[in-house]
Design an enzyme around this catalytic site. Structure first.
Site, PDB file in Angstrom:
ATOM      1  N   ASP A  62     -46.918  37.460 -84.372  1.00 28.17           N
ATOM      2  CA  ASP A  62     -46.713  36.267 -85.206  1.00 28.17           C
ATOM      3  C   ASP A  62     -47.973  35.884 -85.999  1.00 28.17           C
ATOM      4  O   ASP A  62     -48.444  34.738 -85.942  1.00 28.17           O
ATOM      5  CB  ASP A  62     -46.295  35.068 -84.332  1.00 28.17           C
ATOM      6  N   GLU A  90     -35.760  32.759 -88.123  1.00 28.04           N
ATOM      7  CA  GLU A  90     -37.012  32.148 -87.657  1.00 28.04           C
ATOM      8  C   GLU A  90     -38.151  32.647 -88.548  1.00 28.04           C
ATOM      9  O   GLU A  90     -37.916  33.308 -89.558  1.00 28.04           O
ATOM     10  CB  GLU A  90     -37.282  32.533 -86.190  1.00 28.04           C
TER      11      GLU A  90
HETATM   12  O1  FUB Z   1     -43.463  34.995 -80.418  1.00 20.25           O
HETATM   13  C1  FUB Z   1     -42.372  34.239 -79.944  1.00 20.25           C
HETATM   14  C2  FUB Z   1     -41.336  34.134 -80.979  1.00 20.25           C
HETATM   15  O2  FUB Z   1     -40.880  35.426 -81.314  1.00 20.25           O
HETATM   16  C3  FUB Z   1     -41.817  33.563 -82.289  1.00 20.25           C
HETATM   17  O3  FUB Z   1     -41.983  32.188 -82.281  1.00 20.25           O
HETATM   18  C4  FUB Z   1     -40.782  34.083 -83.178  1.00 20.25           C
HETATM   19  O4  FUB Z   1     -41.055  33.972 -84.532  1.00 20.25           O
HETATM   20  C5  FUB Z   1     -40.677  35.522 -82.707  1.00 20.25           C
HETATM   21  O5  FUB Z   1     -41.690  36.323 -83.235  1.00 20.25           O
END
Ligand code: FUB
Length: 366
Positions: A55, A265
């Site tokens: 991320d 996301e």
């Molecule tokens: O790293 C945990 C979660 O997985 C993140 O918040 C999302 O974007 C995905 O990468």
């Protein structure tokens, strides 16, 4: 096709030289066990290999590149659709003078134990700078199991950061990305479905019994990411979060069943030649996608894919200009072969003459 970008046997070596304090702070389950992977299969190589990182939110401050990643650790929780296996507890920041140069891995910048309201799962962070202060924004689950977004401050871009005692009022879900426009206004983009709980916050109030995935209505508009302008002190929302519209070429909202294009996301915003580019992950279809708009509030017209699927379930990115060129930071699972233990990477990103982005394939296909 994007030019093949290979900085990087050098990066792995350089990052080993430039580590700060990782052996001292590393908890016992932080040991990095590499799998044997054929490096030549990948478009680029991990920026650091001493810990697992994901991320990556990259920023350029005073000519230097800072990357704010999640710090993946191995934990006991089995993998599930809600990401319960992402059990991160702290943040460590990467910095470099130039892309392709040595990468410095900073010490712990913020630990969950120092965040009064947070219980667990320090997921994808971002950072901002204003008036001599650096702000670290991060999602974490509170004691009731609801994701909220917190903020912590420091006088140094690499911390240590001091967390505010409460999460940002009116915040929920995950993956904050803070964009500061040329007029000095800053906006937070956030949200994520499934484990990110956006579907459990439809009215801005957490419903622990809400759907596990999404609205479960394939022919209705998909859940939308959120945006809120930040207060001048960068510690609060200056307004209630609004929905950010992502529409097709006919101006229609993307539908819940359109898994190849709808928001899942990993929000990110950047500006190129006066246009706003909102990019995100499509989650279960594993693309990084984007739309272009004329305002930081949208609407954003879907334009295509930035990145084809990486190895591993998740992908999450940032886009930043450095030295007159554009760079995509992203993550895959090259080092571990496991979705929960990722590593961040960077590659160059190219625009077409019409402002669209050339799709990048993270794998070298022969
Ligand atoms: O790293 C945990 C979660 O997985 C993140 O918040 C999302 O974007 C995905 O990468």
């Amino acid at each position: 096709m994007p030019r093949k970008f290979s900085l990087l046997p050098l990066l792995a070596l350089a990052s080993c030289i430039a580590i700060v304090g990782c052996s001292k702070e590393a908890p016992s389950n932080d040991a990095v066990k590499h799998v044997e992977a054929d490096k030549s299969k990948y478009l680029s190589q991990p920026l650091v290999s001493e810990i697992y990182t994901a991320d990556p939110s990259a920023h350029v401050w005073n000519g230097k590149i800072y990357v704010y990643p999640s710090h993946d650790v191995d934990g006991p929780t089995p993998e599930d659709d809600l990401g319960s296996h992402f059990e991160m507890r702290d943040y460590r920041i990467l910095s470099m003078d130039k892309i392709g140069g040595p990468v410095t891995l900073g010490p712990v910048a913020l630990d969950v134990k120092d965040v009064p309201w947070a219980e667990k799962q320090m997921w994808a962070p971002d950072a901002a700078f204003r008036n001599g202060t650096y702000y670290l924004y991060f999602p974490a689950k509170d004691k009731a199991g609801a994701f909220r977004i917190g903020v912590a401050t420091s006088k140094s871009p690499t911390g240590p950061f001091k967390a505010q005692p409460e999460p940002i009022k009116g915040s929920y879900s995950i993956d904050p990305a803070v964009f500061t426009d040329e007029d000095g206004e800053s906006y937070m983009y956030f949200g994520g479905i499934w484990g990110g709980q956006l579907q459990r916050n439809v009215d801005g109030k957490y419903d622990p019994n809400g759907s596990k995935t999404d609205l479960q209505a394939d022919d209705k508009p998909a859940l939308l990411p959120r945006v809120a302008r930040m207060s001048k002190d960068m510690l609060e929302f200056a307004e209630s979060p609004r929905e950010l519209h992502i529409v097709d070429e006919k101006g229609k909202l993307l539908l819940g069943g359109d898994h190849d294009r709808r928001f899942f996301e990993a929000a990110w915003m950047h500006k190129y030649k006066g246009k706003y580019y909102f990019s995100y992950s499509t989650g279960d279809t594993h693309f990084l996608a984007y739309g272009i708009g004329d305002s930081p509030y949208g609407p954003f017209t879907y334009k295509g894919r930035i990145l084809e699927p990486v190895e591993g379930w998740t992908t999450h990115h940032s886009i930043v200009q450095w030295d007159g060129r554009w760079w995509l930071f992203y993550a895959d699972t090259q080092l571990s072969g496991q979705t929960r233990l990722r590593n961040v990477k960077v590659t160059e990103l190219y625009y077409n003459a019409d402002g669209t982005i050339r799709t990048i394939d993270p794998m070298i296909r022969r």
